[in-house]
Structure formats: structure tokens, C-alpha cells
Design an enzyme around this catalytic site. Sequence first.
Site, PDB file in Angstrom:
ATOM      1  N   LYS A  76      43.282  34.322 110.714  1.00 23.55           N
ATOM      2  CA  LYS A  76      42.373  35.281 111.319  1.00 23.55           C
ATOM      3  C   LYS A  76      43.178  36.328 111.913  1.00 23.55           C
ATOM      4  O   LYS A  76      43.171  37.414 111.710  1.00 23.55           O
ATOM      5  CB  LYS A  76      41.183  34.866 111.797  1.00 23.55           C
ATOM      6  CG  LYS A  76      40.041  35.602 111.845  1.00 23.55           C
ATOM      7  CD  LYS A  76      38.976  34.810 112.507  1.00 23.55           C
ATOM      8  CE  LYS A  76      38.150  33.577 111.690  1.00 23.55           C
ATOM      9  NZ  LYS A  76      37.397  32.725 112.528  1.00 23.55           N
TER      10      LYS A  76
ATOM     11  N   ARG B 224      36.927  33.592 118.567  1.00 26.37           N
ATOM     12  CA  ARG B 224      37.033  33.032 117.205  1.00 26.37           C
ATOM     13  C   ARG B 224      38.161  32.298 117.040  1.00 26.37           C
ATOM     14  O   ARG B 224      39.265  32.790 117.781  1.00 26.37           O
ATOM     15  CB  ARG B 224      37.117  34.219 116.278  1.00 26.37           C
ATOM     16  CG  ARG B 224      36.119  35.546 116.564  1.00 26.37           C
ATOM     17  CD  ARG B 224      36.575  36.704 115.921  1.00 26.37           C
ATOM     18  NE  ARG B 224      36.184  36.480 114.784  1.00 26.37           N
ATOM     19  CZ  ARG B 224      36.692  37.465 113.682  1.00 26.37           C
ATOM     20  NH1 ARG B 224      37.178  38.754 114.165  1.00 26.37           N
ATOM     21  NH2 ARG B 224      36.191  37.596 112.430  1.00 26.37           N
TER      22      ARG B 224
ATOM     23  N   GLY C  84      35.799  22.694 110.499  1.00 30.14           N
ATOM     24  CA  GLY C  84      35.644  21.521 111.463  1.00 30.14           C
ATOM     25  C   GLY C  84      36.138  22.440 112.908  1.00 30.14           C
ATOM     26  O   GLY C  84      36.048  21.696 113.793  1.00 30.14           O
TER      27      GLY C  84
ATOM     28  N   MET D 162      35.948  25.023 115.709  1.00 28.01           N
ATOM     29  CA  MET D 162      34.909  25.541 116.705  1.00 28.01           C
ATOM     30  C   MET D 162      34.486  26.940 115.753  1.00 28.01           C
ATOM     31  O   MET D 162      34.986  27.808 115.249  1.00 28.01           O
ATOM     32  CB  MET D 162      35.289  26.069 117.898  1.00 28.01           C
ATOM     33  CG  MET D 162      34.274  26.288 118.870  1.00 28.01           C
ATOM     34  SD  MET D 162      34.363  27.284 120.221  1.00 28.01           S
ATOM     35  CE  MET D 162      34.668  28.819 119.851  1.00 28.01           C
TER      36      MET D 162
ATOM     37  N   ARG E 258      41.095  38.052 104.197  1.00 30.85           N
ATOM     38  CA  ARG E 258      41.806  36.734 103.833  1.00 30.85           C
ATOM     39  C   ARG E 258      42.063  36.854 102.122  1.00 30.85           C
ATOM     40  O   ARG E 258      41.137  37.296 101.308  1.00 30.85           O
ATOM     41  CB  ARG E 258      41.551  35.681 104.199  1.00 30.85           C
ATOM     42  CG  ARG E 258      40.234  35.232 103.616  1.00 30.85           C
ATOM     43  CD  ARG E 258      39.876  33.889 104.325  1.00 30.85           C
ATOM     44  NE  ARG E 258      38.236  33.711 104.356  1.00 30.85           N
ATOM     45  CZ  ARG E 258      37.613  32.747 104.909  1.00 30.85           C
ATOM     46  NH1 ARG E 258      38.134  32.118 105.812  1.00 30.85           N
ATOM     47  NH2 ARG E 258      36.413  32.721 104.900  1.00 30.85           N
TER      48      ARG E 258
ATOM     49  N   HIS F 235      41.440   2.071  86.521  1.00 33.19           N
ATOM     50  CA  HIS F 235      41.334   1.925  85.084  1.00 33.19           C
ATOM     51  C   HIS F 235      40.283   3.111  84.568  1.00 33.19           C
ATOM     52  O   HIS F 235      40.591   3.727  83.610  1.00 33.19           O
ATOM     53  CB  HIS F 235      40.952   0.551  84.735  1.00 33.19           C
ATOM     54  CG  HIS F 235      40.953   0.372  83.165  1.00 33.19           C
ATOM     55  ND1 HIS F 235      39.504   0.635  82.580  1.00 33.19           N
ATOM     56  CD2 HIS F 235      41.530   0.098  82.387  1.00 33.19           C
ATOM     57  CE1 HIS F 235      39.837   0.431  81.336  1.00 33.19           C
ATOM     58  NE2 HIS F 235      40.911   0.093  81.102  1.00 33.19           N
TER      59      HIS F 235
ATOM     60  N   SER G 258      61.883   6.161  78.849  1.00 29.98           N
ATOM     61  CA  SER G 258      60.619   6.732  79.236  1.00 29.98           C
ATOM     62  C   SER G 258      60.315   6.121  80.556  1.00 29.98           C
ATOM     63  O   SER G 258      60.125   4.919  80.704  1.00 29.98           O
ATOM     64  CB  SER G 258      59.665   6.487  78.265  1.00 29.98           C
ATOM     65  OG  SER G 258      58.567   7.132  78.680  1.00 29.98           O
TER      66      SER G 258
ATOM     67  N   CYS H 110      55.973   8.635  81.183  1.00 29.60           N
ATOM     68  CA  CYS H 110      54.753   8.656  80.462  1.00 29.60           C
ATOM     69  C   CYS H 110      53.988   7.972  81.437  1.00 29.60           C
ATOM     70  O   CYS H 110      52.796   7.629  81.042  1.00 29.60           O
ATOM     71  CB  CYS H 110      54.870   7.854  79.254  1.00 29.60           C
ATOM     72  SG  CYS H 110      55.555   6.114  79.645  1.00 29.60           S
TER      73      CYS H 110
ATOM     74  N   TYR I  84      61.166  15.852  79.263  1.00 27.57           N
ATOM     75  CA  TYR I  84      59.662  16.143  79.121  1.00 27.57           C
ATOM     76  C   TYR I  84      58.860  15.180  79.787  1.00 27.57           C
ATOM     77  O   TYR I  84      59.414  14.225  80.446  1.00 27.57           O
ATOM     78  CB  TYR I  84      59.421  15.644  77.425  1.00 27.57           C
ATOM     79  CG  TYR I  84      59.274  14.306  77.056  1.00 27.57           C
ATOM     80  CD1 TYR I  84      58.294  13.394  77.407  1.00 27.57           C
ATOM     81  CD2 TYR I  84      60.460  13.723  76.608  1.00 27.57           C
ATOM     82  CE1 TYR I  84      58.221  12.139  77.151  1.00 27.57           C
ATOM     83  CE2 TYR I  84      60.517  12.356  76.211  1.00 27.57           C
ATOM     84  CZ  TYR I  84      59.522  11.405  76.632  1.00 27.57           C
ATOM     85  OH  TYR I  84      59.480  10.245  76.281  1.00 27.57           O
TER      86      TYR I  84
HETATM   87  P1  ADP Z   1      34.295  32.375 110.691  1.00 30.78           P
HETATM   88  O1  ADP Z   1      35.662  31.618 110.625  1.00 30.78           O
HETATM   89  O2  ADP Z   1      33.203  31.042 110.429  1.00 30.78           O
HETATM   90  O3  ADP Z   1      34.397  33.176 109.269  1.00 30.78           O
HETATM   91  P2  ADP Z   1      34.469  34.541 112.384  1.00 30.78           P
HETATM   92  O4  ADP Z   1      35.482  34.445 113.554  1.00 30.78           O
HETATM   93  O5  ADP Z   1      35.033  35.262 111.137  1.00 30.78           O
HETATM   94  O6  ADP Z   1      34.000  33.028 111.953  1.00 30.78           O
HETATM   95  O7  ADP Z   1      32.925  35.131 112.647  1.00 30.78           O
HETATM   96  C1  ADP Z   1      31.884  34.877 111.916  1.00 30.78           C
HETATM   97  C2  ADP Z   1      31.117  36.383 111.919  1.00 30.78           C
HETATM   98  O8  ADP Z   1      30.774  36.678 113.114  1.00 30.78           O
HETATM   99  C3  ADP Z   1      31.846  37.328 111.522  1.00 30.78           C
HETATM  100  O9  ADP Z   1      32.165  37.463 109.921  1.00 30.78           O
HETATM  101  C4  ADP Z   1      31.043  38.502 111.919  1.00 30.78           C
HETATM  102  O10 ADP Z   1      30.047  38.753 111.271  1.00 30.78           O
HETATM  103  C5  ADP Z   1      30.649  38.075 113.194  1.00 30.78           C
HETATM  104  N1  ADP Z   1      31.782  38.588 114.191  1.00 30.78           N
HETATM  105  C6  ADP Z   1      32.849  37.946 114.710  1.00 30.78           C
HETATM  106  N2  ADP Z   1      33.484  38.651 115.713  1.00 30.78           N
HETATM  107  C7  ADP Z   1      32.745  39.890 115.776  1.00 30.78           C
HETATM  108  C8  ADP Z   1      32.713  40.906 116.562  1.00 30.78           C
HETATM  109  N3  ADP Z   1      33.841  41.277 117.272  1.00 30.78           N
HETATM  110  N4  ADP Z   1      31.667  41.966 116.340  1.00 30.78           N
HETATM  111  C9  ADP Z   1      30.849  41.799 115.671  1.00 30.78           C
HETATM  112  N5  ADP Z   1      30.671  40.579 114.741  1.00 30.78           N
HETATM  113  C10 ADP Z   1      31.475  39.823 114.886  1.00 30.78           C
HETATM  114 MG    MG Z   2      35.014  34.683 109.256  1.00 32.88          MG
HETATM  115 MG    MG Z   3      33.843  28.978 111.403  1.00 34.83          MG
END
Ligand code: ADP
Ligand code: MG
Ligand code: MG
Length: 980
Positions: A102, A172, A181, A183, A422, A544, A868, A935, A955
Site C-alpha cells: 500500500k 492503515r 488477518g 489490522m 495495486r 488416491h 522415467s 511421470c 519431457y
Molecule cells: P484495506 O487494506 O482493507 O483496503 P485501506 O487502508 O485501503 O484498507 O482502507 C480501506 C478504506 O478506507 C479505503 O478504501 C478508503 O475508502 C478508506 N480510507 C483509508 N484511508 C483514508 C483516508 N485517508 N481518507 C479517506 N478514506 C480513507
Molecule cells: Mg484498501
Molecule cells: Mg483490511
Amino acid sequence: MSKSPQSKHAKKSSTTKMPAPKGSRARTAAARRASTGASSTTKVKRAPATAKAGTRAKLGTPRGSSATTARGAKSRGPQYVYSFGPRGADGNRDMKDVLGGKGANLAEMCSLGLPVPPGFTISTAVCAHYYENERRYPERLQKDVEAALARVEREVGKRFGDASDPLLVSVRSGARVSMPGMMDTVLNLGLNDATVEGLARVSGNPRFAWDAYRRFVNMYADVVLGLKAKSESHLCPFRDAFDQKKKARGVREDTDLTAQDLRDLVDEYKRVVRERTGKPFPSDPREQLWGAIGAVFRSWQNERAIAYRAMNHIPASWGTAVSVCAMVFGNLGPDSGTGVAFTRDPSTGEKRFYGEYLMNAQGEDVVAGIRTPHPISTLADNAPAAWKELNRTVQLLERHYRDMQDIEFTIERGRLWMLQCRNGKRTGFAAVKIAVDLVREKRITREEALLRVDPTSLDQLLQPVFVPEELAAARKDGRLLTRALNAGPGAASGRIAFSPTEAVARREKGENVVLVRIETSPDDILGMKAASGILTARGGMTSHAALVARQMGKVCVAGAGELEIDYAQRTLSVGSWTLSEGDWISIDGSSGEVYAGKLGTQSSDVCAVLLEGAKPGVDSIYREYHELLSWADDARTLRVRANADQPDQCRNAVAFGAEGVGLCRTEHMFFAPGKIEAVREMILAETTQERVLALKKLLPLQRADFEGIFKAMAPRPVTIRSLDPPLHEFLPHDEPSIWAIARDLNVLPERVHAKVEALREQNPMLGLRGCRLGIVYPEITIMQARAIFEAACNVARDTKKKPMLEIMIPLVGTRRELDLQADVVRNVAEEVFAEAKIRVPFLVGTMIELPRAALTAGEIAKTAEFFSFGTNDLTQTTFGISRDDGGKFLPHYIEQEIHADDPFATLDRDGVGRLMRIATEEGRASRPGLKVGICGEHGGDPRSITFCDELGMDYVSCSPFRVPLARLAAAQAALRSRRS
Ligand code: ADP
Ligand code: MG
Ligand code: MG
């Protein structure tokens, strides 16, 4: 501390309008070069960036035009904090291991001049430090974060914690690869009873301010303080309070609650927090910030994250980064909104902008399902300017990344903000279509296209699928019974049969059948053949059931441990469900899901064309599939064969692109009705004479089988293995069947009993089997060789196409064993050629499936004309692990990282692979040009195929439905080795 040159551009409005900093592209490139440590401009393989490389990237940035960093220009050890914003960024997309996926892509978007709210990323090095130092941060971190935060404040023109006009941020998480998994994101951080009033005033929208506060307390309490629902049967306390409020106020939509309602809710939420944690909700924004940062790092070691890493072979040492990002608001009113989108359809690959959004909403609302989002195409009506910019932006991103992008955005009062991008996840269909389309659009080369498609995802293109609407309905009705191993992809729906006999009987009545077994064994073959799908409670991906299912192209879900299968009652129970024989059940071998009831299926596009001769429709994925695989065929050096032992399997194999048969298991033919009786008669024979008589009955039956196979394959090579399994596998073990056989053969049941007893072995896999059978009973090999050569001569005469035979002797450990069997084969060949007055080309070779064979390969190759690798047995005998029993402990071994992978699924390079290397080298040293193939099941595993390519094998051979996968994997192996 260097002074930020853009502190003048304090307002967001002014920063967004600003064009991308001049030369931002060049700078990115320079930074990237710097991060590789390479001085030349030639493209070099990018070295993994490290925290140190990141420092260099920053130092490579020309002064003045740069985003200021949180730190002075003088280096003081590793850089921990990387800033990004509309004016540029410290990092770039190649720094995923430092900034997380990210953070790296946020930085890259900034460098492209895209509107990203400013922020900073705390590097993964801090995560490592945190865990190496008893959960303490590096000393300098706090200062660096403060400096980066100050810079964000200047960019935005607001101060963090300022009661009159607060800066709010999101916190984030982001690892190198996206990882469920970890946060969840916390939004609106920085709000408290004072700042919320400021936000209300500045926005002129108290309702918005209190809604933001309510969301923040909820999210923070949930993800940072860990305040979840008390148990699965409880509601989340906040959700509960929220719903009650709506009810009390008699409103349906969240947006109908007033500022006062939301204010009440904040009080209620805070009360819950105090009650459950014994502490008041933290009101100091800095305490909130560090609380959230700590929670991200702690989440790296939570149970869910650890489990996910174990499953996906992600090392714990990678760590996660934390991105802190100034908030932009999609919930400021009807001209604000938020959404997620893909630059192409992620399920079909179709080139169309695809996604969803909600107006007047914040991030999580789109996925939370509280309100139904709108298709992205309608955004033009709601926010025309942002829509235009969004289109321009995603096109730019796709061109820049040269791949389909998955983006997250927010519109604040009509203005677009990018929050994430991404390379988008996609189905196998989309992967193929997008790769081929990008070549057609001249965005990527054929080689790149080949390397972009995961070979295993091709499976999806070959398998029947559930009718999508019916599947959705089943999910909605709660008919999902369980999820287990997706052992044989595709979709099958049928009536439950608990025994092979029942399966066959129902099939003969024209019913669709799903064979449900605790586990399967070779004498289930006919039932498996009759069934459309196979479901087992025990066994892994190479059990199997899974193995045979894949070879037959049957749908299979294996190891569904939650199912209680009662053969006596003929029932299957799971949860509150009990299904009986004859009830409908539906299994999805691509997802591993099992549903109660009937679901319609349809044949895949590609199979309809390849196997049923259908014409591909205008928008059929077949065209792209065909194109991609023809490129693969140009690129690869390994040949690809199929394991097949029936004419129809052979025809399928050829349709899928097989260039020969690498393993024809003769014993599979023995199970067909009309043959098994003669086989049993042969086994029950007391004297050689009796045995020869029984074999005489088998001869024409086997010959006919081989004729079918040779007709389908000639002039392609066919490797036929002489009888391999222990004989007891052909005998029944239950009383009624023993009596039936005795009656059929006109002998006393005691005799059958005695024979079954006599053939019982402590360890059949190491007992009387393989070439040992032919050594003890040469007449078996004689009969088989005769059937093979007579069939070959007949086909050569009738079709004028000469089959190319490779007779393969299994389980050889010494050269003498092979000598004896090879003599038998060659003698029979000469006899038959003399009788038929025609010759067909043939080789006699051996399987290498015992360590001794591998270690003495030089000697064995003096007789063997080809090798083989039977890597299933070679893995069993090298590890001393029985494949059928390994399921009990191998999962523990993989969990504890004793083995990185299941050695029966992916070749163990260090041990088994070493034996293979020795055998290949020493075999070819004594017989130059020795043909070498594989094989075992590994022949259909991409990583094992890579190893086979490295060994210089001729092969690989795998089940027919895996042939396309193997063609692509072989191409990738060749391309990669050419690159390095
Ligand atoms: P995830 O990995 O679950 O996608 P993100 O960090 O991308 O988590 O956050 C999820 C959503 O939260 C983003 O798609 C966006 O809509 C919202 N978000 C995150 N940061 C901001 C921000 N700075 N301003 C507004 N919305 C945000
Ligand atoms: Mg996101
Ligand atoms: Mg998430």
C-alpha cells in the site's frame, strides 16, 4: 530539520491543482535506479530494496523539487519514516519490502502527480525492530513521526489535535503482499469531544462531524482495543446500539439519523468502552495515533495473520508497514462519495471500467453491505468532474503499471482523491484474457504475458461451472455444507452414492452421481468413473481420490473432515444436515465447497471447443486461451505428455496439446467388467499352466485396449508400464464378493479366502509388486508384451501410422532385474514381428523410483533406453513416508516448517531432486542422449516442472487436464532460465 518548501501551499485545494512536479517520472526512475544500487542506466534485475536502499533512493532525489522528508539530509542510520503527498514522495513502487504494498503504491501515485492525500509510511524495519526489542520502537521513531506529521499538517493547512480545525488521519496496515488477518484501517483518527466541535464548525455540517466521530470510536474500539462481539451468537456491541437507535428513531437509512442521534451514540459507545475495558476512551489524538500504530505492528503476530502466512509461505521476518494518511471525506454530502474499481473486469477480463461506489459514504460502507452500492458507470451522473478525472487517472495507472489495476478512491465535495492502487486479483479467465489483450494492445510482450498467468489458474478454464445464478441462490439459502480441499476443479451435482456399486447402478439408470466415500482405493475406480464428482472425508491433495480424479478430469473435493459418513446407515451428516443415499449434493472442486441440493452446471468454453468440437463464440475465452498456449509452445523446450490409459483419455490429452503418453498404467484396464474376472482367475491360479490359461483370456482384451490407445496416439510416443500394483488390490475383501467370485470361477470360497490371506502383506507398497511380479511370474510380462506388440502391429498395418512404443519396467532397483524383464519383452517383440511380418519401433526402459536405482543409474542405463522418474514412489522411498499415511503428520510438518511444501505435491529438490540429478547425469554419461522424463504427480506441478527444466529433462507427463498447465509452466521455466 530542513524546511518544507511547500508549506506555502497549505491548502489541499491548491495542492491538487498543481501539476505533477516537473520531472517526477525521471526522478522516480532515478530513485529506482538508486535503490538497486546500480549506476548504469541499463535495465538490471531489481535487487530487493532494503531500508538502506530506501535511504539512497531519497538521497538520489534532486534537491528542491523533492518532497521533503521527515529527516535532515544527513544520514543517521536507517530511514524509518517515508513521506508522500501531492508534491511527490520518498519512495516508489519497487520498495514494497520497505513500505508495504500500500505504502509503495501510494508513493508511486504521488510521483505520478495523482491526487493522493499527504501522509507518511513507517517502514517494515520498524516492525522488525519492534519484535527484536521486546516490543519497543527505535529511539528516533517518535521524533521522525512528529516531523512527518508536521509536514502533513503544513500540506493540509490543519493541525493534528487542533480544536478549531483538526487534521484527521487514517492509520492503515500494509505488508509486502496484501494479507487478510492484518489490522483493519482506522479512519477519522484525531477526533475527541473538542475537535469534533471544530470539525462541525469548519465543515458547516455537525451531522457529518458526529457521524465521523461515531465511526471513529467504533473502529478504534474494535480494531485497536479489540472490543468485538462477546461470542459468535452476540452482536457487535456498537452495531447493536446503532441498530437500536435507528429503531427507536423509526428510520431505515443510516443517513436519516440526526447529529443529536449520533452524539448520543458516541456517548453510548464510549460507555461500552469504559465498561468493557475499565478505562475511558482515549481522547488525546497522539495517544490515539500511537495506539493505532502499535495495533498494526501487533496484528502482524495475531493468530489470523500467522495462519495466513503459514498457508502462503510468507516469512514472519517480512513485517508490516504502517501508513498514516490525511483524511479526505466521502461523507460530506451528496457531492461526496467513495468507491472501489478495477480497470478491467476481474472475473472475465473484459476491458471495461468495473466497480462500485456510494455517494455520501465513507470507505467501509461500500464493502460493508449496509447500503447497496451503485455500478461505477453511473458515477458520471453524480459527480461528472470527478468521473472524468477518475477515468483519466485509471487509464494512466494501467499504462504506468502495465497491468490491470484495483483502485480505491474518495470524492470530497466533487474532487477526486486516490487512496490505493495495486495490480488487481483476478480469476483464471481474466488472467488469460488480460494477458493476451495487453499484448494485442502492445503494452506488454508475449514473454511477459506468459509469465503473468499462474499456470494452475488454467484449470478454471477447463472445468464445468455451476450456473452462476443457482450458486448465488444456494449460498443465500444457507445450503453450503462445508469447505475442504479443492482437489479436482470443476462443478458437479448429483445424487449421493456411498459405494462404487451404487454409483455404477445409478449411473446406468441415467442418474448423475456424486460418489461420497470416507476415502477411496483402487477398487473404487469404476464407481469413480461412473460418478460426476467425488467427495471424500479423508485424504489430501495427492490422495488416491484426488490423483485419480484429476487424471479422469473428475470434480473432487477431498478431506472434508467435518462430514460424518455412515456407510451402514447410508447417511452423511454435517451440522444440522443429514443427507441420505440418493439425495442431491453439489460439489465445487475449484473452491472446495459442498452444497446440499442440486445445482445446474455448464461445460466450460474451452472444453466445449477442444473436446466437443463446438465453434468458439465471438467472445469466447477459447481464442485467448489458444493464443497464449501457442506462445507457450514456442517458448518452451520441455515436451509435455499425458498420463492416460484409455483411448478417450488419450484423445482428450491430444486435444489439450499432449505430445505423447508418458505413463499408461496397464492395471487400470484390468478393472473393467469382463476383465477383472480373468485377472482374478489369473491370480487364483495354482499352477503356471492355470495362470497361462487365464492370461490367454486377458490377452485379447488388453490388445483391444492398446489398439484404441495407439490409434489415438500414433505416431506419438506411448510409454506403457508393465503390471505394477500388488495383486491383492485386484481381489475383493468382503464376504459376499468373495462368494461371488468363488461361484463365478467355480471354486470353493475357501480357496479364494486362502489366496486373499496368502497375498496379504505387512507393507504392500514395498512387497511383491512392480518388476518383482514379472520376475516371479514371467508369464504376466509375456502376456502384456504380446498384447502390446500385437496391437501395435495391427494399428501399423490398418492405419499406416506406426505407434512409437516405450515399454517401461517399474520398481527396478538393480540392473539385473531390468535385464531379465527387458529380455522377456524383446523376445516377445521378435516373435510377434515375425508372425505379423511387420516391425514397429520400440524402446525398453525403466522407471527410476527407488533410491538405489537413482544411485546406480549409470549401470542401469546400460540396459535402459530411457528413464522415467516415478516421483511418487521415489518420494515415498526417499523420505520413508507412505503417501497414504503421510496425511496424518505432514500438515504438522508443514506448519512447523520442517518441510516448506508437501513433498508429494512439490518435488523436494534437496533430497529427491538430488537423486534425480545424479540419475540423469550418470544415466546420460553411460548412455549419451538417454531420454529422461517424469511421470509422477509432480509432472503437473509448476514448481516441479521448473526443476525438471533445470535438470534438462526431455519431457514431463501429467494428467490430461493438466497438460495446458504444464505447457505454460514449461514455457515459464524456459523463459526464466533464459533471463537469468
Ligand atoms: P484495506 O487494506 O482493507 O483496503 P485501506 O487502508 O485501503 O484498507 O482502507 C480501506 C478504506 O478506507 C479505503 O478504501 C478508503 O475508502 C478508506 N480510507 C483509508 N484511508 C483514508 C483516508 N485517508 N481518507 C479517506 N478514506 C480513507
Ligand atoms: Mg484498501
Ligand atoms: Mg483490511
